[in-house]
Design an enzyme around this catalytic site. Structure first.
Site, PDB file in Angstrom:
ATOM      1  N   LYS A   1      42.087  25.187  39.065  1.00  0.00           N
ATOM      2  CA  LYS A   1      41.667  26.050  40.172  1.00  0.00           C
ATOM      3  C   LYS A   1      41.282  27.396  39.565  1.00  0.00           C
ATOM      4  O   LYS A   1      41.765  27.778  38.500  1.00  0.00           O
ATOM      5  CB  LYS A   1      42.768  26.224  41.206  1.00  0.00           C
TER       6      LYS A   1
ATOM      7  N   ASN B   1      37.700  39.898  48.628  1.00  0.00           N
ATOM      8  CA  ASN B   1      38.808  40.632  48.026  1.00  0.00           C
ATOM      9  C   ASN B   1      39.213  41.896  48.767  1.00  0.00           C
ATOM     10  O   ASN B   1      40.274  42.450  48.519  1.00  0.00           O
ATOM     11  CB  ASN B   1      38.500  40.946  46.571  1.00  0.00           C
TER      12      ASN B   1
ATOM     13  N   THR C   1      42.866  28.137  46.254  1.00  0.00           N
ATOM     14  CA  THR C   1      43.124  29.319  47.107  1.00  0.00           C
ATOM     15  C   THR C   1      41.789  29.730  47.727  1.00  0.00           C
ATOM     16  O   THR C   1      41.409  29.194  48.756  1.00  0.00           O
ATOM     17  CB  THR C   1      43.745  30.490  46.299  1.00  0.00           C
TER      18      THR C   1
ATOM     19  N   THR D   1      43.837  29.200  31.694  1.00  0.00           N
ATOM     20  CA  THR D   1      43.138  29.449  32.941  1.00  0.00           C
ATOM     21  C   THR D   1      44.118  29.771  34.050  1.00  0.00           C
ATOM     22  O   THR D   1      45.318  29.725  33.865  1.00  0.00           O
ATOM     23  CB  THR D   1      42.342  28.223  33.357  1.00  0.00           C
TER      24      THR D   1
END
Lengths: 406, 406
Positions: free
Chosen positions: A178, A401, A152, A189
C-alpha cells in the site's frame, strides 16, 4: 519467469484474508497473511527516528527469530507516537492472532497504517481477529481482499506475483503493498508483504531483500515524507521444494531477479497511485560516475514540487529539472547535460549540452500528457544509472491532505 | 532602532527606479539601485551547481573588487542554463547600464529571475536601460517601483528599512526582496538588495551578511527548490558618516542587529507570500543540543508537504510534525517531545512527552485559522534554538506552477 495473478497467495502454502472490523468508517481495515508452515522471515523498516509500535515489534522478532507464520495488518490507525500503551496494544493484536491460530505470539508480525498519534481501538481489533482468521483462504480472491484491507487513501490495491523455475522446480514470489501518501521510503515502503515458496536461507533472504529495496521501494517518492510505519516483510516457506538456496549460485541470481520483478512492479503501482496523482513519472539518470550519484540525482528530480507541478500541467519546463539536479548536492557539469522525455506518444530531446534544443512544444505537451512519462538525464560522467518513480503534484494531493482526518 | 519606510532608498545616497521594458507581457520588469558614491559590496549566492549567468558575474566582481555602484535587475527571464550566449547577454546588460551611468562596467552587479533556459531579450533590455537610468530617484516612491519591478509570481512587493544610531550618527539599512516560488535558499534568497549608508570595512560587511543569512533568508522555504538565481547583495556607501566599523566593537553589534531586523522582516514577507500561500507558518525548535540540529529540525517541519497541507486545512495533525522531525536525520527522543501551536487566537499544547494531550480540537482549529501560525517543538536536549519560516501548501501553488510558462 512470468507474471501471474494471486498476490500474496500465489506462492504455495500461503493463505490470506481481509475484513471490515470497524476501525474505519466503512472500508475493509484488517488483513492477515498466513503460512501453513514456518517461513524464513526478513524485513526492512523505516529509518524515521519516530518508529511506530508495530515496526519496533517486527524489528525485534526478525532480529531474534529466524522464522514466522503470520502477518496481521490494520489500516486506519498507525499506532505511532502512542507510547507504552501503543506497544501493549500492538502486542495484544499479535497475541490474539496467535491464540486464534494456535501459534506462538513471536511468530506473528504486525503492521499498521493510518493516523499518527491515535491509540489502536484494541477492542474492535481483538474482536476482528476471529472472523479474520476464520476467513483465511488460498487463492486470488483472498489475496485481493487482503490487499484491499490495507489501503488508506490508495485508489486501487497493489498486487503482483511472478513464477519461475529453479532447476526443475516451479517457484513463486507474490506480494502486496500500500502506498499513496507519506511515501518516501528509506529502507522500505509504507506497507508491503511478499510471500514466496522458495527455499532459501535466512542470511540470503535478508541480503536479497536489503539489496532489492535500493532499486525498488527506496526509489519511490510521492511527497518526500518518510513515514513512521514503513515496513516490508518477506516470508519464504520453502514449500516449492527447490534445493535450498544457501550460496550465491545461479538459483540465487534467478530468485533475486524474480524478486525484483515483483518489487519494482509494486513500486511503480505505488508511485502511480500517489495521493492525487494523475500520472506515473519515471526519472532515469544515466552517465553518472557512481551509482550513489545517479540515485541522488534521480530522486532530486522526482521529488521537486516544481517539476511535479510542471508534469501535472504537461509543461516541458525542463529548467526545473536541471535546477533540481543542481541543488541535489551532486557535482556535475551543467553544460554537458542532455535531457529527453519519453512516453507512449513518442520521445524528444529537450536539452543538449545544457541548453535548449529547438524542440516542438506541441510534441512535448503531447508526450507529457500520457499516463506514464519518463525523463532521461545524461550527465556524461560515467556508466552508472538509476531509475526513480514518482507522480505529479496536483490539486487533489492538497485536497486529500488538507482534510485527511476529517 | 526602528522600522521606517523607504526600502532600498531609505539609506543616504541611494536612488532606485523600476520600469516596464517589455520582457514580460504587461508588468514592470527592470529595476535599478544606484549609489551616489562607491559602496563596499558583499553578497551571498545560490549553492545550486547550476548557476545563472548573473550569479557568476556577481560572484566574480565581488571577489575581485571591493566596491560597486549599481545593481540592475530584471524579472521574466532567469538567464540560467543559457550557456555562453547567456553570459554575453548578461555582460551586455551590465555594460549598457555602466555606459548610461558613466561608471565602470565592473561596478555594476546584475540579477535575473524568471523562466530558466530562455535567453534574455537583450535588445529589449538594452533599450530599457535609458529610461531606467533616467527615472532614478531618491525616496520611497522610487524604492516602491524597484521592488515592484523584480516581482514574478509575488503578490506584493517586499521592502523593509531600519534606522539606528552609532554614537551620534544616524545610520540606515534598507532592502527589498522577491520570493514566491523555487524558494529554499541555501546561502541567499531568491533576489535581495540591501543598501546602507553605514561606513564599514569590506571584511566585516562580508562577515556580517554571511552570518546573518544563516538565521534569516536561509531559514525560509516555500517548496524546497533551491533556485539557480538566488542572490543577496548588500551595498554600504558610508554616507551616514559614522566612524568606519573595522573591528567587532559595539557599533558592529548594533549594525548586525539592525541588519537582522531588515533581513528577518524580508524573510517573513517572502515566506508569507510563498506561491499560493494563505498564511505564514513559523516553526521554532527549542531545547536542541546544537544549533545545527535545531536548524535541520525546524526546516524539516517547514518543508514537509504533509505538514503544509495540514496547516492549509487548519488541521492540528501533529503526528505529521513529529514524523517530519523523525526523518530529518537528527537524533532525539520522540518520547520526550513537547509540541505547541500559537497564533493571535491563542496558544495550545498538543503533545507532551511524545503523546497527545487532551487538547480541544476546536481551539486548535481556531489557532491554525489565523494569518500567521507558529509551531514550537521542544526536544529537551539542550539550549539551542532555531526559527524557520514557510507557508501552507495550497491548490493555488499547484495552479501557479502547473501552468507557469503559459
Amino acid at each position: 519467469m512470468k507474471y501471474i495473478n494471486g498476490g500474496v497467495t500465489a506462492a504455495k502454502g500461503f493463505k490470506a484474508s481481509g475484513i471490515y472490523a470497524g476501525i474505519k468508517k466503512k472500508k475493509k481495515d484488517m488483513a492477515l497473511v498466513y503460512s501453513d508452515v514456518e517461513a524464513i522471515v526478513a524485513g526492512t523498516f523505516t529509518t524515521n527516528v519516530v518508529k511506530a509500535a508495530p515496526v519496533k515489534w517486527d524489528m525485534k522478532i526478525i532480529k531474534e527469530f529466524e522464522k514466522a507464520r503470520a502477518v496481521v495488518l490494520n489500516s486506519g490507525v498507525a499506532n505511532a507516537c502512542t507510547g507504552e500503551l501503543g506497544e501493549i496494544n500492538n502486542k495484544l493484536m499479535a497475541i490474539s492472532v496467535a491464540e486464534e491460530l494456535n501459534i506462538p505470539e513471536n511468530s506473528v508480525l504486525t503492521a499498521s497504517t493510518g493516523v499518527i498519534g491515535k491509540q489502536l481501538p484494541i477492542d474492535i481489533i481483538t474482536k476482528g481477529v476471529k472472523p479474520l482468521v476464520a476467513s483465511l483462504a488460498y487463492g486470488e480472491e483472498a489475496a485481493n481482499l487482503a490487499a484491499e484491507a490495507i489501503m488508506t487513501t490508495d485508489t486501487y490495491k497493489k498486487e503482483c506475483a511472478v513464477t519461475f523455475t529453479l532447476g526443475d522446480t516451479t517457484v513463486t514470489i507474490g506480494g502486496m503493498a500500500k502506498g499513496s501518501g507519506m511515501i518516501h521510503p528509506n529502507m522500505a515502503t509504507m506497507l508491503g508483504v511478499i510471500t514466496t515458496d522458495a527455499s532459501i536461507s535466512k542470511e540470503l533472504l535478508v541480503e536479497a531483500i536489503q539489496a532489492d529495496v535500493v532499486d525498488s521501494f527506496n526509489m519511490v517518492s510521492v511527497d518526500r515524507d518518510t513515514s513512521t510505519n514503513d515496513s516490508l516483510i518477506i516470508l519464504a516457506n520453502g514449500l516449492a521444494g527447490n534445493e535450498e538456496i544457501t550460496t550465491k549460485n545461479d538459483d540465487y541470481d534467478i530468485f533475486v531477479k524474480a524478486l525484483s520483478m515483483v518489487t519494482i512492479n509494486l513500486s511503480k503501482q505505488m508511485a502511480a497511485d500517489g495521493e492525487g496523482a494523475t500520472k506515473l513519472f519515471e526519472t532515469k539518470v544515466i552517465g553518472a560516475a557512481q551509482k550513489s550519484q545517479a540515485i541522488i540525482l534521480s530522486k532530486s528530480i522526482i521529488t521537486s514540487s516544481l517539476v511535479k507541478t510542471a508534469v501535472y500541467g504537461n509543461d516541458a519546463n525542463w529548467g526545473r529539472i536541471l535546477c533540481a539536479m543542481g541543488y541535489s548536492g551532486v557535482e556535475f557539469d551543467p553544460d554537458k547535460v542532455d535531457l529527453f522525455i519519453e512516453s507512449a506518444a513518442g520521445s524528444l530531446q529537450l536539452v543538449m549540452d545544457g541548453m535548449a534544443t529547438d524542440y516542438s512544444e506541441e510534441l512535448a505537451t503531447k508526450i507529457l500528457s500520457e499516463k506514464m512519462v519518463t525523463a532521461v538525464a545524461d550527465v556524461k560522467m560515467g556508466d552508472a544509472t538509476a531509475t526513480a518513480w514518482g507522480c505529479d503534484l496536483t490539486y487533489d494531493y492538497v485536497k486529500i491532505n488538507a482534510d485527511y482526518r476529517s
